[in-house]
Design a protein around this motif. Structure first.
Motif, short mmCIF file in Angstrom:
data_model
loop_
_atom_site.label_atom_id
_atom_site.label_comp_id
_atom_site.label_asym_id
_atom_site.label_seq_id
_atom_site.Cartn_x
_atom_site.Cartn_y
_atom_site.Cartn_z
N PRO B 244 -41.00 -1.08 -26.93
CA PRO B 244 -39.83 -1.96 -27.01
C PRO B 244 -40.15 -3.18 -27.89
CG PRO B 244 -40.43 -1.47 -24.72
CD PRO B 244 -41.54 -0.95 -25.58
N GLU B 245 -39.18 -3.55 -28.71
CA GLU B 245 -39.41 -4.64 -29.65
C GLU B 245 -39.88 -5.91 -28.94
OE1 GLU B 245 -36.30 -4.25 -32.57
OE2 GLU B 245 -36.44 -6.39 -32.98
N GLU B 246 -39.28 -6.16 -27.77
CA GLU B 246 -39.62 -7.39 -27.07
C GLU B 246 -41.04 -7.36 -26.49
OE1 GLU B 246 -37.33 -5.21 -26.39
OE2 GLU B 246 -37.20 -4.71 -24.25
N ASN B 247 -41.65 -6.18 -26.46
CA ASN B 247 -43.02 -6.09 -25.95
C ASN B 247 -44.06 -6.22 -27.05
OD1 ASN B 247 -41.68 -5.58 -23.63
ND2 ASN B 247 -42.76 -3.69 -23.11
N ILE B 248 -43.60 -6.59 -28.21
CA ILE B 248 -44.53 -6.77 -29.33
C ILE B 248 -44.53 -8.23 -29.75
CG2 ILE B 248 -44.96 -6.19 -31.74
CD1 ILE B 248 -43.65 -3.45 -30.97
N ARG B 249 -45.70 -8.78 -29.79
CA ARG B 249 -45.84 -10.17 -30.23
C ARG B 249 -46.70 -10.17 -31.50
NH1 ARG B 249 -48.45 -15.16 -26.74
NH2 ARG B 249 -48.06 -16.78 -28.29
N VAL B 250 -46.15 -10.71 -32.55
CA VAL B 250 -46.88 -10.78 -33.81
C VAL B 250 -47.23 -12.25 -34.07
CG1 VAL B 250 -46.86 -10.28 -36.29
CG2 VAL B 250 -45.66 -8.77 -34.68
N ILE B 251 -48.52 -12.50 -34.22
CA ILE B 251 -49.00 -13.88 -34.40
C ILE B 251 -49.68 -13.99 -35.75
CG2 ILE B 251 -50.54 -15.68 -33.52
CD1 ILE B 251 -50.31 -14.30 -30.76
N SER B 252 -49.22 -14.92 -36.54
CA SER B 252 -49.82 -15.17 -37.84
C SER B 252 -50.44 -16.55 -37.78
CB SER B 252 -48.69 -15.16 -38.87
OG SER B 252 -49.13 -14.64 -40.04
N ASN B 253 -51.74 -16.61 -37.63
CA ASN B 253 -52.40 -17.92 -37.69
C ASN B 253 -52.66 -18.26 -39.15
OD1 ASN B 253 -52.48 -18.53 -34.90
ND2 ASN B 253 -54.07 -17.01 -34.60
N ASP B 254 -53.83 -18.76 -39.49
CA ASP B 254 -54.05 -19.08 -40.90
C ASP B 254 -54.13 -17.81 -41.73
OD1 ASP B 254 -54.19 -21.97 -40.81
OD2 ASP B 254 -55.92 -21.66 -39.52
N VAL B 255 -53.52 -17.86 -42.89
CA VAL B 255 -53.47 -16.70 -43.79
C VAL B 255 -54.15 -17.11 -45.09
CG1 VAL B 255 -51.94 -15.16 -45.07
CG2 VAL B 255 -51.32 -15.89 -42.76
N GLY B 256 -55.16 -16.35 -45.46
CA GLY B 256 -55.97 -16.73 -46.63
C GLY B 256 -55.40 -16.23 -47.94
N GLY B 257 -54.16 -16.58 -48.19
CA GLY B 257 -53.47 -16.15 -49.41
C GLY B 257 -52.71 -14.87 -49.14
N SER B 258 -51.53 -14.77 -49.73
CA SER B 258 -50.75 -13.54 -49.52
C SER B 258 -50.05 -13.11 -50.81
CB SER B 258 -49.75 -13.74 -48.39
OG SER B 258 -49.19 -12.50 -48.04
N THR B 540 -43.95 -14.61 -33.12
CA THR B 540 -42.63 -14.08 -32.73
C THR B 540 -42.25 -14.46 -31.30
OG1 THR B 540 -43.63 -12.00 -32.07
CG2 THR B 540 -42.71 -12.10 -34.30
N ALA B 541 -43.27 -14.84 -30.49
CA ALA B 541 -42.95 -15.17 -29.09
C ALA B 541 -42.42 -16.60 -28.95
CB ALA B 541 -44.19 -15.01 -28.22
N THR B 542 -42.72 -17.45 -29.89
CA THR B 542 -42.41 -18.87 -29.67
C THR B 542 -41.53 -19.50 -30.75
OG1 THR B 542 -44.40 -19.55 -30.82
CG2 THR B 542 -44.58 -19.26 -28.45
N THR B 543 -41.21 -18.77 -31.79
CA THR B 543 -40.36 -19.36 -32.83
C THR B 543 -39.01 -18.66 -32.82
OG1 THR B 543 -40.99 -17.79 -34.56
CG2 THR B 543 -42.39 -19.74 -34.30
N PRO B 544 -37.99 -19.31 -33.38
CA PRO B 544 -36.70 -18.63 -33.53
C PRO B 544 -36.86 -17.40 -34.44
CG PRO B 544 -36.52 -20.98 -34.01
CD PRO B 544 -37.97 -20.67 -33.90
N TYR B 545 -35.84 -16.57 -34.46
CA TYR B 545 -35.89 -15.34 -35.24
C TYR B 545 -35.60 -15.62 -36.70
CZ TYR B 545 -35.90 -10.33 -35.78
OH TYR B 545 -36.25 -9.06 -36.13
N GLY B 546 -36.36 -14.98 -37.59
CA GLY B 546 -36.07 -15.19 -39.01
C GLY B 546 -36.96 -14.41 -39.93
#
Ligand code: FES
Ligand code: FES
Lengths: 158, 794
Positions: B244-258, B540-546
């Motif tokens: 389920p989408e709501e059971n997935i949490r994606v966390i992006s901490n520091d990103v070393g270039g993208s 995704t757990a703590t920010t608005p959707y976007g």
């Protein structure tokens, strides 16, 4: 030859003893065994400079040195940079000039810059560019880094 | 509601100020958290056996020894994971006719590029996983490979997906006016060139990687993700791993270039999530540099035959071109690999008035690494075609390239209008930008010095580009075609009991300074000091959707959402203050952490107000329901994209003995609307210019005829280093977009989009007295010498 080796060294002013696989390189040892994750790994073959740190005062690539070779040595990583003096000045100048974006190159870049300052490098922009040409930065375009290093040299020489 | 002028003019505003980034300190002290810094209890490590061939049938896999090796926890083949991961296809409905085939995280049956993952090993350390990879025996039967895009459509070429019948992924024609008649008119000069844009790649200093953790007790997957679009990845993991989408949490901490590299679906990362789910424990995968070169998306890879017609008086009558783009064996999921070519078709010549336009784009499959959206998607190609031909035409009719641009650039007072291809344009300033540029660089002086240098046998060149950049995309970019990619972004602003602001946003930070500008906007619009704002992004757990940060959309879309949220919270707080102070809200303001009179005299600190609301609600009237939190979302309406414009120039010296190009200086005048933080914007542009110079002069993925990537190491793949790079002078024109109150457009990709054309033009300007020219990037010394030899032979 044994596959594990006992080493004792000083890291950021603390004594460390460890038994390490003989093939483990220094930067992996620092990151994985000591959780000093400030040193980064970008290529693992001595090209990108992300792993640059200081060993007995010399600027060294942490991926080209084995942990076993660090036996008896004194290591400084970004976590151990002094809170005053030139490293603090460099950190302030990097902030002022926005000389970092993603920050992945930054620990290695600071180590190289400190090496340049410690050997009495001048505020000559070309010389600075030459000196940091062993450190990849994919984000900044380098100009702000040169500005920051120049600033520190000019401030110090007043 | 207090009006927009107030936001930008109030005394403690931060918008427009060169504030240093607050989060720089953390990164400068080695306290960042990049994905490889993440360590979890019971975590195991993945490594992959990858196809050594560009195209081969997988006959059998023998992994018995690997399975028994020290530390090995699991071994998966493509078939194993296909039972747990549904395949994905990189097509979108608005790219009519785009074809691709289902892709699996690990190759099933056939491997289609060198580096495609075939077997996954999970072990207690990466070193042991790599050791076990050596013990996997895969029996391959090599197939003929379609490597060269130019022959990929020939009859008899190896077909990569037999179901599709050919290697054609997509094609599109754009026809406006009558180009043949325009070119045939009596006083029209036509220039024609074949351009080649090599493949290059992002080389983010931090390689791709992920840590995936699955908790079966809650059926919860947590993904530590180094990337740009957490919510998009949440949908993808959900859809293909059956969670389920709501059971997935994606966390992006520091990103070393993208730079667009880490915004796609990579098999090895999906496999890592699948392994975490199957093993019910955290699994880490960090690509090594070789894996990055072989599997990170590549960029560009275009061959373009193009013509431009110009009258004797210097009026462009039209452009006619044919673009062939090679994309590897699949269209990348979910953004597709056709957008790059589509951008070229849409954007070529967009700064100029012209009535006739004909373009054909063909996108073909090949047995190479996948090609997809990288910083400045399609822009360097579009700008180099139009401005390369423009300067070629200028030489042909003996006109100065700046004068020729002056004749053809759209007038600054002619907006709103459309480009020849129907792109809606507004709030642009091409002519002012060009004039500012020529002043900034002292164009006349530079030309005079160039002439003197030539007399001494020194070949210097000056080259320009006038450009547009697609920023702030609306739903027309992806959403309309069915992609799970949000075009809107959200922002939340909350006042805490101590009078500080906690803000969160769905845009993400990869070093641009996203968090810094969000804080500046919130602090200034609401009315607290900058150091009283705490920013959360990338979760995704703590920010608005976007949507996240890509396509130069963060500041323009996420920034506007933050502005509106801060304004809404201000209105809510003033309503409470009005009641507490028994005064009309129109007589109150918020400045530096206090509710004040309009003249700035303090009435009540925000801490006092918040503590009353949170702790002593009994002091408030019962019918007052204070809300000290506000959320707003924003999307671009009315326009598919908000275009920016810029003018750039390069000054180069070509050593005609060695073919080396030295970039002496670079100038950029950029109109990205309202500048939120000039310090950060300038550095975005500089970094972008340097990546553009990389593509123009150094960077190329070399392949052998049988599809082997020949220079997949940092020592062999050249990127710009400090000693080769010029000083870059930046100036701005600010024409705010009318699509938002903030007025900000994007700026992150302009340099990469424009610099290659300016460098190309400068090199050709330097070579022109020798009768030579070059139309291939990167412009390596070898190619420059070849063009000089060619000129000698002529
Ligand atoms: S990781 Fe050591 S030089 Fe690149
Ligand atoms: S700041 Fe990203 S690599 Fe230097």
């Amino acid at each position: 030859m044994s596959r594990y080796i006992d080493i004792s060294l000083r890291v950021n002013g603390e004594d460390v003893r460890a038994t390490v696989p003989s093939r483990l390189n220094l930067v992996d040892f620092l990151r994985e065994e000591l959780s000093l994750t400030g040193s980064h790994v970008g290529c693992e073959h001595g090209v990108c400079g992300a792993c640059t740190l200081t060993v007995n005062g010399d600027t060294v690539r942490g991926c080209l040195m084995l942990a076993a070779q660090a036996d008896g040595k004194e290591i400084t990583t970004i976590e151990g940079l002094a809170e005053n003096g030139q490293s603090a000045q460099l950190q302030a100048a990097f902030t002022k000039h926005n000389a970092l974006q993603c920050g992945f190159c930054t620990p290695g870049m600071l180590a190289s810059a400190l090496g340049y300052l410690n050997t009495g490098g001048s505020a000559d922009r070309d010389a600075i560019r030459q000196h940091i040409s062993g450190n990849y930065c994919r984000c900044t375009g380098y100009q702000s880094i040169v500005n920051a290093i120049c600033d520190v040299i000019e401030e110090t020489s007043i | 509601m207090t009006g927009p002028a107030h936001i930008f003019d109030k005394p403690n505003r931060y918008i427009g100020k060169p504030e240093p980034r607050a989060d720089a300190a953390r990164l400068l002290q080695g306290r960042g958290t990049y994905v490889d810094d993440q360590k979890l209890p019971r975590m195991v490590h993945a490594a992959f056996v990858r196809s050594p061939h560009a195209h081969a049938t997988i006959l059998s896999i023998n992994a018995e020894e690997a399975r028994a090796a020290t530390g090995v926890v699991a071994v998966y083949s493509g078939e194993d994971l296909a039972k747990h991961v549904t395949p994905y296809v990189g097509t979108l409905t608005h790219l009519a006719g785009l074809r691709s085939m289902p892709q699996h995280p690990l190759a099933v049956g056939v491997a289609r590029w060198q580096g495609e993952p075939v077997v996954m090993i999970v072990a207690t350390s990466r070193a042991l996983a790599e050791d076990a990879c050596e013990l996997v025996y895969v029996d391959y039967a090599e197939l003929p490979a379609a490597v060269d895009s130019e022959t990929a459509l020939d009859t008899g070429a190896p077909i990569i997906h037999s179901e599709l019948g050919s290697n054609l992924a997509w094609e599109r024609d754009v026809v406006v006016g009558d180009i043949d008649a325009a070119f045939a008119a009596p006083d029209v000069h036509v220039v024609e060139r074949q351009f080649r844009f090599g493949r290059h790649t992002g080389v983010t200093l931090e390689t791709r990687g992920t840590v995936c953790d699955y908790d079966p007790s809650e059926d919860q997957l947590t993904v530590y993700y180094s990337g740009q679009a957490p919510h998009m990845m949440q949908v993808i993991f959900s859809k293909h791993l059956d969670l389920p989408e709501e059971n997935i949490r994606v966390i992006s901490n520091d990103v070393g270039g993208s730079f667009g590299i880490k915004i796609h679906t990579y098999g090895d990362e999906i496999a890592t999530a699948a392994a975490a789910k199957l093993l019910k424990r955290p699994v880490k995968f960090i690509a090594d540099r070789f894996e990055s070169f072989l599997t990170d998306i590549h960029a560009r890879d275009h061959i373009v035959r193009a013509k431009m017609g110009v009258t004797e008086a210097g009026k462009i009558v039209g452009i006619d071109f044919d673009d062939l783009t090679g994309i590897g064996p699949f269209s990348m999921y979910p953004r597709t690999s056709a957008i790059e070519c589509n951008q070229v078709l849409n954007l070529t010549g967009a700064p100029y008035v012209m009535e006739n336009y004909r373009a054909k784009g063909r996108v073909v499959f090949q047995n190479k690494t996948l090609m997809c959206q990288y910083r400045a998607v399609g822009h360097p190609i579009a700008m180099a075609i139009a401005d390369g031909l423009l300067e070629d035409a200028a030489r042909k009719i003996g006109m100065d390239p700046v004068a020729l641009r002056e004749i053809n650039l759209m007038a600054d007072d002619s907006y709103p209008r459309t480009s020849a291809t129907g792109m809606k344009l507004d709030d642009l300033s091409h002519k002012r930008a060009l004039r500012k540029l020529t002043d900034l660089m002292n164009y006349d002086g530079l030309r005079a010095r160039q002439t003197l240098a030539r007399k001494k046998g020194i070949y210097r060149g000056i080259g320009f580009v006038s450009m547009v950049e697609v920023t702030n995309p609306s739903p027309m970019f992806y959403g309309i075609g069915g992609a799970p990619i949000a075009s809107q972004d959200g922002a939340t602003v909350r006042l805490d009991a101590g009078g500080a602001l906690h803000v969160s946003s769905s845009i993400t930070e990869q070093g641009q300074g996203t968090n810094a500008i969000l804080a500046q906007i919130a602090a200034g619009v609401f009315g607290v000091d900058l150091n009283r704002v705490k920013v959360t992004t990338g979760d995704t757990a703590t920010t608005p959707y976007g949507g996240g940060t890509w396509a130069s959309r963060g500041a323009g879309i996420g920034g506007e959402a933050m502005l509106q949220a801060a304004q809404a919270l201000k209105d809510q707080v003033l309503e409470v203050a009005g009641v507490m102070l028994q005064t009309g809200v129109e007589t109150l303001d918020i400045q530096s952490g206090a509710v004040t009179d309009i003249d700035g005299s303090v009435r009540l600190t925000l801490a006092d107000l918040a503590r009353t609301v949170y702790y002593r609600g009994n002091e408030l009237p019962n019918d007052l329901n204070p809300e000290l939190i506000a959320t707003r979302h924003y999307r671009v309406t009315d326009f598919p994209f908000v275009f920016t414009n810029g003018a750039m120039a390069a000054h180069v010296e070509v050593d005609i003995e060695t073919g080396f190009v030295k970039v002496l200086h670079f100038w950029a005048v950029e109109d990205c609307g309202r500048v939120i933080n000039p310090l950060l914007v300038d550095e975005q542009i500089r970094g972008g210019v340097v990546q553009g110079i990389g593509g123009a002069l150094y960077e190329e993925c070399h392949y052998s005829p049988d599809g082997q990537f020949l220079n997949a190491t940092m020592a062999d793949y050249m990127v710009p280093m400090a000693s080769e790079m010029p000083e870059i002078t930046i100036a701005h024109i600010e024409t705010p977009t009318k699509t938002s109150i903030l007025g900000a457009k994007g700026a992150g990709e302009a340099g990469t989009g424009g610099a290659p054309a300016a460098i190309l033009n400068a090199v050709n300007d330097a070579l022109s007295p020798l009768g030579a020219s070059i139309w291939q990037m990167p412009m390596t010394p070898e190619r420059i010498l070849a063009s000089l030899n060619q000129a000698d032979c002529n």
